[in-house]
Design a protein around this motif. Structure first.
Motif, PDB file in Angstrom:
ATOM      1  N   LYS A 199       0.838  -1.200   0.000  1.00  0.00           N
ATOM      2  CA  LYS A 199       0.000   0.000   0.000  1.00  0.00           C
ATOM      3  C   LYS A 199       0.868   1.242   0.000  1.00  0.00           C
ATOM      4  CE  LYS A 199      -3.789   2.396   0.318  1.00  0.00           C
ATOM      5  NZ  LYS A 199      -4.683   2.518  -0.867  1.00  0.00           N
ATOM      6  N   ILE A 200       1.963   1.196   0.751  1.00  0.00           N
ATOM      7  CA  ILE A 200       2.895   2.330   0.767  1.00  0.00           C
ATOM      8  C   ILE A 200       3.531   2.510  -0.602  1.00  0.00           C
ATOM      9  CG2 ILE A 200       5.083   3.150   1.736  1.00  0.00           C
ATOM     10  CD1 ILE A 200       4.256   1.831   4.375  1.00  0.00           C
ATOM     11  N   MET A 201       3.915   1.385  -1.240  1.00  0.00           N
ATOM     12  CA  MET A 201       4.465   1.458  -2.597  1.00  0.00           C
ATOM     13  C   MET A 201       3.456   2.076  -3.558  1.00  0.00           C
ATOM     14  SD  MET A 201       7.630   0.262  -2.950  1.00  0.00           S
ATOM     15  CE  MET A 201       7.691  -0.206  -4.683  1.00  0.00           C
ATOM     16  N   GLU A 202       2.196   1.679  -3.425  1.00  0.00           N
ATOM     17  CA  GLU A 202       1.139   2.196  -4.302  1.00  0.00           C
ATOM     18  C   GLU A 202       0.934   3.693  -4.098  1.00  0.00           C
ATOM     19  OE1 GLU A 202      -3.680   1.663  -4.557  1.00  0.00           O
ATOM     20  OE2 GLU A 202      -2.456  -0.166  -4.336  1.00  0.00           O
ATOM     21  N   ASN A 203       0.912   4.125  -2.832  1.00  0.00           N
ATOM     22  CA  ASN A 203       0.731   5.554  -2.544  1.00  0.00           C
ATOM     23  C   ASN A 203       1.896   6.390  -3.054  1.00  0.00           C
ATOM     24  OD1 ASN A 203      -1.667   4.949  -1.247  1.00  0.00           O
ATOM     25  ND2 ASN A 203      -0.770   4.942   0.807  1.00  0.00           N
ATOM     26  N   LYS A 204       3.094   5.806  -3.011  1.00  0.00           N
ATOM     27  CA  LYS A 204       4.293   6.556  -3.392  1.00  0.00           C
ATOM     28  C   LYS A 204       4.532   6.538  -4.902  1.00  0.00           C
ATOM     29  CE  LYS A 204       8.339   8.580  -2.565  1.00  0.00           C
ATOM     30  NZ  LYS A 204       8.444   9.954  -2.061  1.00  0.00           N
ATOM     31  N   HIS A 205       4.321   5.375  -5.543  1.00  0.00           N
ATOM     32  CA  HIS A 205       4.711   5.212  -6.939  1.00  0.00           C
ATOM     33  C   HIS A 205       3.548   4.941  -7.895  1.00  0.00           C
ATOM     34  CE1 HIS A 205       8.868   5.151  -5.597  1.00  0.00           C
ATOM     35  NE2 HIS A 205       8.605   4.142  -4.780  1.00  0.00           N
ATOM     36  N   GLY A 206       2.354   4.735  -7.349  1.00  0.00           N
ATOM     37  CA  GLY A 206       1.213   4.418  -8.202  1.00  0.00           C
ATOM     38  C   GLY A 206       0.949   2.922  -8.271  1.00  0.00           C
ATOM     39  N   VAL A 207      -0.269   2.574  -8.708  1.00  0.00           N
ATOM     40  CA  VAL A 207      -0.708   1.186  -8.726  1.00  0.00           C
ATOM     41  C   VAL A 207       0.140   0.333  -9.670  1.00  0.00           C
ATOM     42  CG1 VAL A 207      -2.629  -0.360  -9.273  1.00  0.00           C
ATOM     43  CG2 VAL A 207      -3.063   1.805  -8.103  1.00  0.00           C
ATOM     44  N   LYS A 208       0.413   0.824 -10.859  1.00  0.00           N
ATOM     45  CA  LYS A 208       1.131   0.040 -11.860  1.00  0.00           C
ATOM     46  C   LYS A 208       2.529  -0.339 -11.384  1.00  0.00           C
ATOM     47  CE  LYS A 208       2.475   0.053 -16.748  1.00  0.00           C
ATOM     48  NZ  LYS A 208       2.454   0.839 -18.030  1.00  0.00           N
ATOM     49  N   LYS A 209       3.261   0.619 -10.826  1.00  0.00           N
ATOM     50  CA  LYS A 209       4.621   0.362 -10.354  1.00  0.00           C
ATOM     51  C   LYS A 209       4.590  -0.597  -9.158  1.00  0.00           C
ATOM     52  CE  LYS A 209       9.070   0.975  -9.731  1.00  0.00           C
ATOM     53  NZ  LYS A 209      10.074   0.409 -10.662  1.00  0.00           N
ATOM     54  N   ALA A 210       3.636  -0.399  -8.239  1.00  0.00           N
ATOM     55  CA  ALA A 210       3.548  -1.260  -7.064  1.00  0.00           C
ATOM     56  C   ALA A 210       3.255  -2.694  -7.468  1.00  0.00           C
ATOM     57  CB  ALA A 210       2.463  -0.743  -6.117  1.00  0.00           C
ATOM     58  N   GLU A 211       2.362  -2.897  -8.422  1.00  0.00           N
ATOM     59  CA  GLU A 211       2.038  -4.245  -8.880  1.00  0.00           C
ATOM     60  C   GLU A 211       3.221  -4.912  -9.566  1.00  0.00           C
ATOM     61  OE1 GLU A 211      -1.422  -4.052 -11.328  1.00  0.00           O
ATOM     62  OE2 GLU A 211      -2.804  -3.938  -9.604  1.00  0.00           O
ATOM     63  N   GLN A 212       3.991  -4.136 -10.304  1.00  0.00           N
ATOM     64  CA  GLN A 212       5.165  -4.694 -10.985  1.00  0.00           C
ATOM     65  C   GLN A 212       6.194  -5.195  -9.975  1.00  0.00           C
ATOM     66  OE1 GLN A 212       7.681  -1.843 -13.092  1.00  0.00           O
ATOM     67  NE2 GLN A 212       9.363  -3.207 -12.528  1.00  0.00           N
ATOM     68  N   VAL A 213       6.487  -4.361  -8.958  1.00  0.00           N
ATOM     69  CA  VAL A 213       7.470  -4.747  -7.936  1.00  0.00           C
ATOM     70  C   VAL A 213       6.958  -5.940  -7.130  1.00  0.00           C
ATOM     71  CG1 VAL A 213       8.748  -3.990  -5.903  1.00  0.00           C
ATOM     72  CG2 VAL A 213       8.390  -2.406  -7.801  1.00  0.00           C
ATOM     73  N   ARG A 214       5.674  -5.916  -6.782  1.00  0.00           N
ATOM     74  CA  ARG A 214       5.103  -7.018  -6.014  1.00  0.00           C
ATOM     75  C   ARG A 214       5.136  -8.321  -6.804  1.00  0.00           C
ATOM     76  NH1 ARG A 214      -0.714  -5.905  -3.829  1.00  0.00           N
ATOM     77  NH2 ARG A 214      -1.070  -5.696  -6.072  1.00  0.00           N
ATOM     78  N   ASN A 215       4.814  -8.284  -8.081  1.00  0.00           N
ATOM     79  CA  ASN A 215       4.846  -9.488  -8.914  1.00  0.00           C
ATOM     80  C   ASN A 215       6.269 -10.012  -9.074  1.00  0.00           C
ATOM     81  OD1 ASN A 215       2.073  -9.463  -9.260  1.00  0.00           O
ATOM     82  ND2 ASN A 215       2.155  -8.297 -11.187  1.00  0.00           N
ATOM     83  N   ASP A 216       7.231  -9.096  -9.227  1.00  0.00           N
ATOM     84  CA  ASP A 216       8.635  -9.512  -9.323  1.00  0.00           C
ATOM     85  C   ASP A 216       9.086 -10.192  -8.038  1.00  0.00           C
ATOM     86  OD1 ASP A 216       8.799  -8.502 -11.870  1.00  0.00           O
ATOM     87  OD2 ASP A 216       9.816  -6.647 -11.285  1.00  0.00           O
TER      88      ASP A 216
END
Length: 240
Positions: free
Chosen positions: A202-219
């Motif tokens: 959620k912090i990643m999403e708030n900071k970088h946006g949904v698309k970037k957070a999902e990419q990092v989480r999937n990796d």
């Protein structure tokens, strides 16, 4: 083998904490025989009394695991390097018969781990009053991707909260099913675990946006073969 047997109760203390320089974490997981917990605890207390009587200078922390099968304790230690594992402990030698006769007969299984601390990936805010730790273990199939995503998440946490939340360790050898990494998050008590915070994604999403957070989480998830976790409570009576 004899040296490792006595290391089970002769290791210096660590509260699953962060250290400034890279060091070696030693951890023994002790599974107690069914119905033998009281005898095991009595044996550890006898050892502690003997060790103090012989003016032993080392300390140890013994943690009780909450979840999972059976009665399990974790004994942790921290050494600066491999050479410290050769260090003699005269007080420990004086009390070795207690280990052999009053402690080991009540242990069903002992698993010994070594792991390297990861100071650059760990919190700077752990304090000595922590009595509860949540430990998450990871078995990894792509360490390059795992570490890259871990670093990206931690950089974000530092930017948003000023620090990383946990302390990370990289395991050194072990069995085929042993973990490769673990992260520990410490608490003053169980009640502190009720405090709700936004998760890292959620912090990643708030900071970088949904698309970037999902990419990092999937990796991150794609680099992991398996993960699991336990809560441990410090047993002060059996610690020194």
């Amino acid at each position: 083998m004899k040296k490792l047997l006595f290391l089970v109760l002769l290791l210096p203390v660590i509260a699953m904490a962060q250290v400034a320089e890279r060091q070696i974490l030693t951890m023994s997981e002790l599974t107690i025989k069914q119905g033998h917990n009281e005898q095991f605890k009595a044996g550890v207390k006898m050892y502690k009394e003997c060790y103090e009587k012989n003016k032993g200078t080392e300390s140890w922390n013994l943690w009780s695991r909450i979840q999972g099968e059976g009665t399990v304790y974790a004994l942790t230690g921290l050494v600066k390097n491999w050479a410290e594992l050769d260090k003699d402990d005269e007080a420990g030698k004086a009390c070795r018969d207690i280990v052999i006769n009053m402690i080991m007969p009540h242990i069903e299984k002992s698993v010994y781990h070594l792991a390297s601390t990861m100071p650059e990936m760990s919190t700077k805010k752990v304090t000595p009053d922590r009595t509860v730790v949540w430990v998450t273990y990871f078995r990894v199939k792509n360490s390059t991707v795992f570490n890259a995503t871990l670093k990206e998440v931690h950089n974000t946490l530092k930017a948003v909260e000023g620090d990383i939340r946990g302390s990370w360790y990289s395991f050194m050898g072990g069995a085929e099913d042993a973990p490769d990494y673990m992260v520990t998050t410490s608490y003053k008590d169980l009640a502190e675990m009720d405090i709700e915070k936004d998760g890292v994604w959620k912090i990643m999403e708030n900071k970088h946006g949904v698309k970037k957070a999902e990419q990092v989480r999937n990796d991150f998830r794609g680099a992991i073969d398996d993960s699991w976790g336990y809560t441990y409570i410090l047993n002060k009576e059996m610690s020194k």
